[in-house]
Each structure stands twice: as structure tokens, then as C-alpha cells.
Design a protein around this motif. Structure first.
Motif, PDB file in Angstrom:
ATOM      1  N   ARG A 240      24.808 -27.973  17.628  1.00 40.40           N
ATOM      2  CA  ARG A 240      25.621 -28.204  16.435  1.00 40.40           C
ATOM      3  C   ARG A 240      25.437 -27.070  15.426  1.00 40.40           C
ATOM      4  NH1 ARG A 240      23.715 -32.907  12.444  1.00 40.40           N
ATOM      5  NH2 ARG A 240      22.002 -31.427  12.384  1.00 40.40           N
ATOM      6  N   PRO A 241      26.515 -26.538  14.871  1.00 37.25           N
ATOM      7  CA  PRO A 241      26.380 -25.468  13.872  1.00 37.25           C
ATOM      8  C   PRO A 241      25.833 -26.003  12.554  1.00 37.25           C
ATOM      9  CG  PRO A 241      28.670 -26.143  14.024  1.00 37.25           C
ATOM     10  CD  PRO A 241      27.931 -26.879  15.116  1.00 37.25           C
ATOM     11  N   ASP A 242      25.203 -25.128  11.810  1.00 33.88           N
ATOM     12  CA  ASP A 242      24.644 -25.496  10.507  1.00 33.88           C
ATOM     13  C   ASP A 242      24.713 -24.301   9.572  1.00 33.88           C
ATOM     14  OD1 ASP A 242      21.881 -24.005  10.501  1.00 33.88           O
ATOM     15  OD2 ASP A 242      21.952 -25.013  12.442  1.00 33.88           O
ATOM     16  N   LEU A 243      24.548 -24.569   8.285  1.00 32.38           N
ATOM     17  CA  LEU A 243      24.692 -23.515   7.286  1.00 32.38           C
ATOM     18  C   LEU A 243      23.543 -22.515   7.336  1.00 32.38           C
ATOM     19  CD1 LEU A 243      26.120 -22.211   4.930  1.00 32.38           C
ATOM     20  CD2 LEU A 243      25.109 -23.931   3.401  1.00 32.38           C
ATOM     21  N   SER A 244      22.339 -22.964   7.683  1.00 32.16           N
ATOM     22  CA  SER A 244      21.207 -22.052   7.738  1.00 32.16           C
ATOM     23  C   SER A 244      21.440 -20.949   8.772  1.00 32.16           C
ATOM     24  CB  SER A 244      19.920 -22.809   8.066  1.00 32.16           C
ATOM     25  OG  SER A 244      18.806 -21.930   8.099  1.00 32.16           O
ATOM     26  N   ASN A 245      21.803 -21.334   9.988  1.00 29.83           N
ATOM     27  CA  ASN A 245      22.060 -20.328  11.017  1.00 29.83           C
ATOM     28  C   ASN A 245      23.310 -19.517  10.723  1.00 29.83           C
ATOM     29  OD1 ASN A 245      20.060 -20.483  13.348  1.00 29.83           O
ATOM     30  ND2 ASN A 245      20.529 -22.644  13.038  1.00 29.83           N
ATOM     31  N   THR A 246      24.313 -20.153  10.121  1.00 25.65           N
ATOM     32  CA  THR A 246      25.543 -19.425   9.807  1.00 25.65           C
ATOM     33  C   THR A 246      25.307 -18.373   8.737  1.00 25.65           C
ATOM     34  OG1 THR A 246      26.857 -21.370  10.433  1.00 25.65           O
ATOM     35  CG2 THR A 246      27.949 -19.692   9.099  1.00 25.65           C
ATOM     36  N   GLN A 247      24.456 -18.678   7.747  1.00 26.77           N
ATOM     37  CA  GLN A 247      24.189 -17.658   6.727  1.00 26.77           C
ATOM     38  C   GLN A 247      23.421 -16.490   7.313  1.00 26.77           C
ATOM     39  OE1 GLN A 247      21.147 -17.028   4.562  1.00 26.77           O
ATOM     40  NE2 GLN A 247      19.726 -18.466   5.531  1.00 26.77           N
ATOM     41  N   PHE A 248      22.504 -16.733   8.285  1.00 27.93           N
ATOM     42  CA  PHE A 248      21.826 -15.623   8.960  1.00 27.93           C
ATOM     43  C   PHE A 248      22.835 -14.775   9.733  1.00 27.93           C
ATOM     44  CE2 PHE A 248      17.702 -18.163   8.892  1.00 27.93           C
ATOM     45  CZ  PHE A 248      17.059 -17.286   8.029  1.00 27.93           C
ATOM     46  N   PHE A 249      23.786 -15.433  10.378  1.00 26.19           N
ATOM     47  CA  PHE A 249      24.828 -14.745  11.140  1.00 26.19           C
ATOM     48  C   PHE A 249      25.656 -13.837  10.233  1.00 26.19           C
ATOM     49  CE2 PHE A 249      29.323 -15.033  12.688  1.00 26.19           C
ATOM     50  CZ  PHE A 249      29.179 -14.319  13.871  1.00 26.19           C
ATOM     51  N   ILE A 250      26.105 -14.371   9.108  1.00 22.98           N
ATOM     52  CA  ILE A 250      26.902 -13.576   8.168  1.00 22.98           C
ATOM     53  C   ILE A 250      26.087 -12.401   7.635  1.00 22.98           C
ATOM     54  CG2 ILE A 250      28.019 -13.613   5.893  1.00 22.98           C
ATOM     55  CD1 ILE A 250      28.767 -16.544   6.467  1.00 22.98           C
ATOM     56  N   GLU A 251      24.849 -12.658   7.271  1.00 18.28           N
ATOM     57  CA  GLU A 251      24.001 -11.597   6.736  1.00 18.28           C
ATOM     58  C   GLU A 251      23.766 -10.496   7.778  1.00 18.28           C
ATOM     59  OE1 GLU A 251      20.610 -12.224   3.817  1.00 18.28           O
ATOM     60  OE2 GLU A 251      19.534 -12.003   5.712  1.00 18.28           O
ATOM     61  N   THR A 252      23.532 -10.891   9.023  1.00 13.47           N
ATOM     62  CA  THR A 252      23.311  -9.916  10.084  1.00 13.47           C
ATOM     63  C   THR A 252      24.535  -9.037  10.277  1.00 13.47           C
ATOM     64  OG1 THR A 252      21.740 -11.359  11.238  1.00 13.47           O
ATOM     65  CG2 THR A 252      22.799  -9.630  12.533  1.00 13.47           C
ATOM     66  N   LEU A 253      25.715  -9.633  10.333  1.00 10.37           N
ATOM     67  CA  LEU A 253      26.937  -8.844  10.484  1.00 10.37           C
ATOM     68  C   LEU A 253      27.126  -7.909   9.301  1.00 10.37           C
ATOM     69  CD1 LEU A 253      29.560 -11.353  11.957  1.00 10.37           C
ATOM     70  CD2 LEU A 253      28.003  -9.785  13.154  1.00 10.37           C
ATOM     71  N   ASN A 254      26.829  -8.380   8.095  1.00  8.59           N
ATOM     72  CA  ASN A 254      26.922  -7.541   6.912  1.00  8.59           C
ATOM     73  C   ASN A 254      25.997  -6.338   7.028  1.00  8.59           C
ATOM     74  OD1 ASN A 254      25.506  -7.035   4.010  1.00  8.59           O
ATOM     75  ND2 ASN A 254      27.691  -7.397   3.756  1.00  8.59           N
ATOM     76  N   GLU A 255      24.789  -6.560   7.494  1.00 11.09           N
ATOM     77  CA  GLU A 255      23.818  -5.462   7.633  1.00 11.09           C
ATOM     78  C   GLU A 255      24.263  -4.456   8.690  1.00 11.09           C
ATOM     79  OE1 GLU A 255      20.394  -7.725   8.547  1.00 11.09           O
ATOM     80  OE2 GLU A 255      19.919  -8.195   6.454  1.00 11.09           O
ATOM     81  N   LEU A 256      25.010  -4.935   9.675  1.00 12.96           N
ATOM     82  CA  LEU A 256      25.514  -4.049  10.726  1.00 12.96           C
ATOM     83  C   LEU A 256      26.748  -3.275  10.287  1.00 12.96           C
ATOM     84  CD1 LEU A 256      25.108  -6.422  13.797  1.00 12.96           C
ATOM     85  CD2 LEU A 256      23.772  -4.361  13.333  1.00 12.96           C
ATOM     86  N   GLY A 257      27.242  -3.569   9.091  1.00 11.71           N
ATOM     87  CA  GLY A 257      28.379  -2.835   8.551  1.00 11.71           C
ATOM     88  C   GLY A 257      29.692  -3.588   8.554  1.00 11.71           C
TER      89      GLY A 257
END
Length: 395
Positions: free
Chosen positions: A188-205
Motif C-alpha cells: 500500500r502506498p503512503d506519504l512517507s515513502n512518496t515524499q522520499f520518492f519525490i525528494e529523490t527525483l528532485n535530487e536527480l534533477g
């Protein structure tokens, strides 16, 4: 001395400072005396000295406990993810990429690169979580001088992107799973993992217009206690306080409990949600950002994770410091117009919490915060965001 100066000087310093999103300060309690640069600089230097001493002491602790294979914990849960947090803390603290401790730690992550491109512990129960954190860590290692990671980074990025619920997983946009990320293995998706996902993509550019980030924004918006056109879930109208909870997926969940048939908001997820909204391109004029910011004003604290007390306290400091850094304000004003120099407040409270061996640990064991290596990693990340520049005087 620092505490006394904080009491005597900070109010003077705060007079006339720029506030979050341009709100004018309340001058009723402000002194008429002009800020004294010399006094402020002395306080700043003491804060900075304390911050650096804590970092050095924490690094010494991690150096002492590192295992031969490069890991920092004997915990059977989340070993790769936990170690990625520690390594991120060390990298953010400025440790040389050539330091043997970092070299061993990074090799530990590389030894866990899987055939599908993910970077996770055997079994893959939390593959998405561990891969996002490992990807962030190795990406930062590349920026600090490791030039042998490109292929691993590219494959890991493809892996984490494939974990998102969207059309590629035959998930329709009206499904509450849509846009979210779970721990892995189709959880099941959750906000904690989703925020890590968004942050990681942001760091990758990746920018706000990246389709994966825009899909994630849909999920993030549905985890907010706010009734808007972006949130048609059953929870939106039951507790419309603007804060965020853990997940809207399935039957919904908040570890803070329920209220009025809805889900209670709490601190760590509200900061995580606000940061994610900003990474997705929203600004202070968006009602979602306004509502989240107002919730934080009403619940600002460095003494507890609002809504959860000491549960997840250091994870809370982690999301709090990252969100306030994204806002790019050293001053935060609460609902009573009290002005908080949040970096100094975090330095003070983390100094009090540091153990004699240099570590930090939570006396509440929720979410593995009884593991000193994980918590020390969180704190090193927080302290790296608490560096106080001379320009803060003019803010």
C-alpha cells in the motif's frame, strides 16, 4: 552562555526580519532597540561551534560502531535503508568521499545492488524505500567525487520509477493508490515513502513538470485534511485542518488516530507533505500550501512530534528541517506571532539529547528509533541543514 544570549539577543535580532511568505511581523512584543551585529555574531558563532562539535562527536560514534562489511547496525530490519540514512548524514556533514568509513559504507550499498536495478536487502520487502534512500546517497556520493556510479544510478532510477502506482501499473487516476509509492513488493502506498520518492527525483534533477512528480502530487494532495478539487476522498471534509496524515490508500491510516470520523493530522507527515507540494511546483498562493503552513503555525514545536509526542521524534526533526529549508526562511512565526529561529532551537535541543558516546537515540522505540545508528544518521542530516550564515542577521 549560549542559552542566556538566546534569551537576551534573539528578540532583538528578530525585529524587522522577513517572515514566511512575506507576512509582516507583529511588533507589539518587539523591542525598540536596533539589532546589534556584534552580539548576534557572537551568538551565531557559539551556535555554529556547538553544531560542529555535535557533528564531529556523532561521526566518531559511527566510526566506532561500523561493522567490518561497512554497515552500521545489526538490526534485521531495513539494513540497507538504515545504512543509507547514516551515509547521507555523513556525506551531508562534509566527510571526505575518500574517508575509509564512507568507502566501506558505500561498498555495502553496492553489494546490495540487485539484478532488477534496485538497491535493497535480500527478500525485497521494503525495496522501494531502501532503493530511494540508496539512490539519494549514491547520487550525493557522485557529486562528491565518485565517478563510477552512473550505470548503477540510471538502473536504480528506472527501478524506483517503476514502483509508482500509475497507468504503467494499470492504476486509474481515480484510484486512491494513484501516484503513490509504498515500501515495495506491491504494498500500500503512503506519504512517507512518496515524499522520499519525490525528494529523490528532485535530487536527480527532475523538475516539477516531471510526470512522476505530478502523479505523486495527486497522491500527496489526497493525504491532506483539506477539501479541494484535488482531494475527493472521504476523509477530506471530516477533519479539514490542513495537516497531513500517513495514507489515504485502502481504509486510510494515521498513527495519530481518528477524529470526527476522519484521520488526525500530525507533525512529521505535515512537514513531509508541505515539502512535497513545493517540490511539485506549488507556491504560497496555492490553498494546499496555505493550509499546511497554517497547520504548522498552530502546532509548531521542537519538543515533540505534534500529534504523536515522542513517537518518531527524530524522523520529525528530519522532515521539519528539510521542509523549513525548502521554504528558505531562517525565521518561522507561529500562530501567536512568536518568532522562531528554528535552526538555533534545533541545535539547542539536539545538544541536550546527545549521549555521552556521541550518539542520539529515542526513548520511544516506534519506527526503529531505538537504533542509535539510524537516529544519529537523522540528526547529522538535520544538523547539516542548521548551519547559520552571517547573512541571517540581515534576513
Amino acid at each position: 552562555m549560549m542559552k542566556q544570549q538566546l534569551t537576551n539577543i534573539l528578540a532583538i535580532f528578530l525585529l524587522g526580519t522577513a517572515t514566511l511568505f512575506g507576512q509582516e511581523p507583529n511588533n507589539l512584543n518587539s523591542p525598540s532597540k536596533s539589532p546589534n551585529r556584534q552580539e548576534w555574531e557572537q551568538t551565531r558563532q557559539e551556535w555554529e561551534q556547538t553544531r560542529q562539535e555535535m557533528i564531529d562527536y556523532g561521526i566518531d560514534y559511527l566510526r566506532f560502531i561500523q561493522n567490518e562489511e561497512g554497515s552500521f547496525s545489526l538490526s534485521p530490519r531495513g539494513n540497507v535503508g538504515l545504512n543509507a540514512v547514516v551515509l547521507l548524514g555523513l556525506l551531508e556533514s562534509g566527510l571526505s568521499i575518500e574517508d575509509p568509513m564512507l568507502e566501506k559504507g558505500i561498498q555495502f550499498l553496492l553489494n546490495n545492488v540487485q539484478n532488477d536495478g534496485g538497491i535493497y536487502s535480500a527478500g525485497g520487502q521494503i525495496a522501494s524505500y531502501e532503493s530511494c534512500l540508496s539512490l539519494s546517497c549514491l547520487n550525493l556520493a557522485k557529486k562528491r567525487g565518485r565517478n563510477d556510479l552512473d550505470e548503477i544510478l540510471n538502473r536504480a532510477e528506472k527501478f524506483v520509477r517503476a514502483q509508482q502506482y500509475n497507468e504503467s501499473t494499470e492504476t486509474s487516476s481515480d484510484d486512491v493508490y494513484y501516484g503513490g509509492i509504498g515500501y515495495g513488493n506491491e504494498t500500500r502506498p503512503d506519504l512517507s515513502n512518496t515524499q522520499f520518492f519525490i525528494e529523490t527525483l528532485n535530487e536527480l534533477g527532475a523538475g516539477p513538470d516531471d510526470p512522476a512528480i505530478q502523479d505523486a502530487l495527486i497522491f500527496v494532495s489526497r493525504c491532506q485534511n483539506l477539501e479541494t478539487e484535488n482531494n475527493p476522498t472521504e476523509f477530506a471534509s471530516k477533519n479539514p485542518d490542513g495537516g497531513f496524515f500517513y495514507t489515504c490508500a485502502g481504509e486510510g491510516e494515521s498513527p495519530a488516530g481518528e477524529i470526527n470520523g476522519g484521520l488526525r493530522s500530525y507533525g512529521s507527515m505535515t512537514y513531509a507533505g508541505l515539502k512535497s507540494l513545493i517540490y511539485a511546483g506549488l507556491d504560497e498562493n496555492d490553498p494546499r500550501v496555505k493550509a499546511a503552513t497554517e497547520w504548522i503555525r498552530k502546532n509548531y514545536s521542537v519538543n515533540e512530534n505534534p500529534g504523536l509526542g515522542r513517537r518518531g521524534l527524530f524522523y520529525y526533526y528530519h522532515t521539519m528541517s528539510k521542509a523549513l529549508s525548502v521554504l528558505n526562511d531562517d525565521i518561522f512565526i507561529d500562530k501567536d506571532q512568536n518568532k522562531h529561529f528554528w535552526k538555533g532551537e534545533l541545535i539547542d535541543i539536539l545538544k541536550e539529547a546527545q549521549n555521552e558516546d556521541g550518539s542520539w537515540v529515542n526513548d520511544n522505540f516506534a519506527w526503529m528509533e531505538n537504533d542509535a545508528s539510524l537516529v544519529t544518521g537523522y540528526v547529522l542530516i538535520v544538523l547539516s541543514l542548521c548551519k547559520i550564515s552571517e547573512s541571517s542577521f540581515q534576513q
